[in-house]
Design an enzyme around this catalytic site. Structure first.
Site, PDB file in Angstrom:
ATOM      1  N   TRP A 231       0.829  -1.205   0.000  1.00 35.08           N
ATOM      2  CA  TRP A 231       0.000   0.000   0.000  1.00 35.08           C
ATOM      3  C   TRP A 231       0.863   1.254   0.000  1.00 35.08           C
ATOM      4  O   TRP A 231       0.590   2.220  -0.715  1.00 35.08           O
ATOM      5  CB  TRP A 231      -0.930  -0.008   1.211  1.00 35.08           C
ATOM      6  CG  TRP A 231      -1.812   1.195   1.281  1.00 35.08           C
ATOM      7  CD1 TRP A 231      -3.033   1.367   0.720  1.00 35.08           C
ATOM      8  CD2 TRP A 231      -1.521   2.425   1.981  1.00 35.08           C
ATOM      9  NE1 TRP A 231      -3.536   2.621   1.003  1.00 35.08           N
ATOM     10  CE2 TRP A 231      -2.625   3.286   1.778  1.00 35.08           C
ATOM     11  CE3 TRP A 231      -0.449   2.884   2.743  1.00 35.08           C
ATOM     12  CZ2 TRP A 231      -2.680   4.579   2.322  1.00 35.08           C
ATOM     13  CZ3 TRP A 231      -0.503   4.166   3.279  1.00 35.08           C
ATOM     14  CH2 TRP A 231      -1.604   4.987   3.065  1.00 35.08           C
TER      15      TRP A 231
ATOM     16  N   ASP B  68      -6.470  -2.976  -1.281  1.00 38.17           N
ATOM     17  CA  ASP B  68      -6.501  -3.190   0.166  1.00 38.17           C
ATOM     18  C   ASP B  68      -6.868  -1.917   0.929  1.00 38.17           C
ATOM     19  O   ASP B  68      -7.025  -1.964   2.151  1.00 38.17           O
ATOM     20  CB  ASP B  68      -5.132  -3.693   0.649  1.00 38.17           C
ATOM     21  CG  ASP B  68      -4.805  -5.072   0.099  1.00 38.17           C
ATOM     22  OD1 ASP B  68      -5.667  -5.953   0.206  1.00 38.17           O
ATOM     23  OD2 ASP B  68      -3.698  -5.249  -0.450  1.00 38.17           O
ATOM     24  N   ASP B  69      -6.990  -0.812   0.226  1.00 39.22           N
ATOM     25  CA  ASP B  69      -7.280   0.460   0.874  1.00 39.22           C
ATOM     26  C   ASP B  69      -8.744   0.518   1.305  1.00 39.22           C
ATOM     27  O   ASP B  69      -9.652   0.347   0.481  1.00 39.22           O
ATOM     28  CB  ASP B  69      -6.965   1.608  -0.080  1.00 39.22           C
ATOM     29  CG  ASP B  69      -7.111   2.969   0.575  1.00 39.22           C
ATOM     30  OD1 ASP B  69      -6.094   3.507   1.027  1.00 39.22           O
ATOM     31  OD2 ASP B  69      -8.247   3.488   0.639  1.00 39.22           O
ATOM     32  N   TYR B  70      -8.977   0.784   2.586  1.00 44.92           N
ATOM     33  CA  TYR B  70     -10.353   0.810   3.093  1.00 44.92           C
ATOM     34  C   TYR B  70     -11.182   1.883   2.404  1.00 44.92           C
ATOM     35  O   TYR B  70     -12.356   1.655   2.056  1.00 44.92           O
ATOM     36  CB  TYR B  70     -10.352   1.049   4.601  1.00 44.92           C
ATOM     37  CG  TYR B  70     -11.749   1.231   5.171  1.00 44.92           C
ATOM     38  CD1 TYR B  70     -12.545   0.128   5.459  1.00 44.92           C
ATOM     39  CD2 TYR B  70     -12.268   2.509   5.393  1.00 44.92           C
ATOM     40  CE1 TYR B  70     -13.827   0.297   5.959  1.00 44.92           C
ATOM     41  CE2 TYR B  70     -13.546   2.690   5.896  1.00 44.92           C
ATOM     42  CZ  TYR B  70     -14.326   1.579   6.169  1.00 44.92           C
ATOM     43  OH  TYR B  70     -15.602   1.746   6.655  1.00 44.92           O
ATOM     44  N   GLY B  71     -10.596   3.079   2.207  1.00 42.75           N
ATOM     45  CA  GLY B  71     -11.346   4.166   1.594  1.00 42.75           C
ATOM     46  C   GLY B  71     -11.797   3.850   0.186  1.00 42.75           C
ATOM     47  O   GLY B  71     -12.918   4.207  -0.217  1.00 42.75           O
TER      48      GLY B  71
END
Length: 425
Positions: free
Chosen positions: A354, A373-376
């Site tokens: 990331w 994999d970025d939550y946002g």
């Protein structure tokens, strides 16, 4: 400008005002009121105060608008908030442009220096001749004023500078290129941020990414492709508006990754403060530390800046691999494919996929990065595509294949969807 305003060097000095008249409300023609306004910039909401002879003060952002307004009122107790006249608005526009990274010249902005000591005026006038992207030391200013022993007095004058940005005290460093103090809110963090925006670097060390500050693709073409390939993403683009992603400048891969390590698992304000302290340990702090400087610094010195033990070990590992040549140089990394860059840089302790993806997007301006994999990004997808659950990284990767080769742009819009969702909640 009225006949009560006398031009003096780079400032304007009010004349024919006795001390008895300056604060007398019954003589408004001889004691014009101070007016102020707040305005948005890249570093936050600033303030400016003026009267008929020119600007009397510039206020850098506090933590909240109310605090910025209160600080102005503490400096000018009788000031009223109002709309700026055309000359002050031009100055505001210039400050905004400068803090956006444009090399704007503020040296002709009229300043009302009534009450400013004569020596301070001389210091301010000389400081205003320093162009964006360059710096002087306190000693160099003293020497140019023909008072070589007055370096400390120069520092004191700049510490009391009422005209921040217009009188660019941030461009003045301590001896040996050390960052020195800064009286504005945020201290050295704010000073370093402004210097970074202005791109202040020694000419001999100016080694930026090829094309740094510019995307490696045409955003207009990218938007056209995304609209044509995905109608639901096209609706999100319409809702968000123009593509406004900004790239961050950096003098080296080492500095970019060092900053990423410091920022991990911290909120932005705390991380910025710690990284500013790390940078301030070394000469020419606005350029960021070098790998060699990090390796030479003691653990106590680095921990004293606020680094955790884990982050200290990561910085040391990054520095060793940089010195050993295992971290690609700027010219080399520009020729590498995204996956090759990810593979190489994730060999460093504390650097994951990331982190490198953020470097590819926000430093190098690569067009086709999708941080699954970025939550946002995942949250934005669930909002924009009306999904009750977040997509798995695998599902997002599969769906996002239709956005190639402009998945960076799609990711930015998904982040904006998350922001919009938070505003509704």
């Amino acid at each position: 400008m009225t006949d009560r305003c006398q031009v003096g060097g780079f400032g304007v000095i009010a004349v024919n005002r006795s001390p008895q008249l300056r604060n007398n409300p019954e003589t408004p023609d001889l004691a014009p009121a101070v007016t102020f306004t707040l305005f948005d910039t890249a570093i936050g909401r600033c303030g400016v105060a003026w009267r008929e002879c020119g600007i009397v003060g510039v206020q850098l952002p506090e933590s909240r608008d109310s605090a910025t307004r209160q600080r102005l009122l503490e400096r000018f107790p009788s000031a009223l908030e109002g709309l700026p006249p055309s000359d002050v608005q031009q100055a505001v526009d210039g400050i905004v442009a400068l803090l956006r990274g444009e090399p704007h010249d503020l040296s002709t902005v009229a300043l009302d220096m009534e009450g400013v000591p004569a020596f301070h005026r001389r210091v301010y006038e000389l400081a205003r001749t320093i162009p964006p992207g360059e710096t002087l030391s306190y000693g160099e200013i003293a020497t140019r004023l023909s008072e070589p022993a007055a370096a400390r007095a120069v520092g004191q004058a700049l510490g009391r500078n009422p005209f921040a940005i217009v009188v660019p005290c941030h461009r003045v460093l301590a001896a040996g290129g050390m960052i020195g103090g800064f009286s504005a809110n945020g201290g050295i963090t704010t000073k370093l941020r402004i210097l970074s925006i202005e791109g202040s670097r020694a000419a001999s060390q100016l080694t930026l990414f090829d094309g740094d500050g510019a995307f490696a693709f045409d955003p207009v073409v990218a938007l056209g492709h995304l609209r044509a390939s995905d109608s639901r993403l096209a609706s999100l683009i319409d809702a968000v508006g123009p593509f406004r992603m900004q790239l961050d400048s950096t003098p080296s891969i080492f500095v970019a990754l060092a900053e990423s390590i410091v920022y991990q698992q911290l909120n932005g304000r705390a991380a910025a403060t710690i990284f500013a302290r790390v940078r301030a340990l070394f000469p020419r702090a606005h350029e960021g530390p070098t790998a060699e400087q990090i390796l030479r610094a003691s653990d106590e010195k680095l921990r004293g800046a606020g680094l955790s033990r884990s982050k200290l070990l990561s910085l040391r590992d990054l520095a060793r691999k940089t010195v050993d040549g295992r971290i690609p140089a700027l010219t080399e990394i520009q020729r590498m494919e995204d996956e090759a860059i990810i593979e190489r840089l994730t060999e460093v302790r504390g650097i994951g996929r990331w982190t490198v993806e953020m470097l590819l997007m926000f430093r190098l301006g690569r067009p086709d990065v999708l941080p699954v994999d970025d939550y946002g990004v995942r949250k934005g997808f669930s909002i924009a595509f009306k999904k009750r659950k977040l997509p798995t990284p695998k599902d997002l990767h599969k769906y996002g294949a239709r956005w190639k080769p402009y998945r960076t742009v799609a990711s930015w819009y998904l982040w904006r969807a998350t922001d919009m969702g938070r505003q509704v909640e």
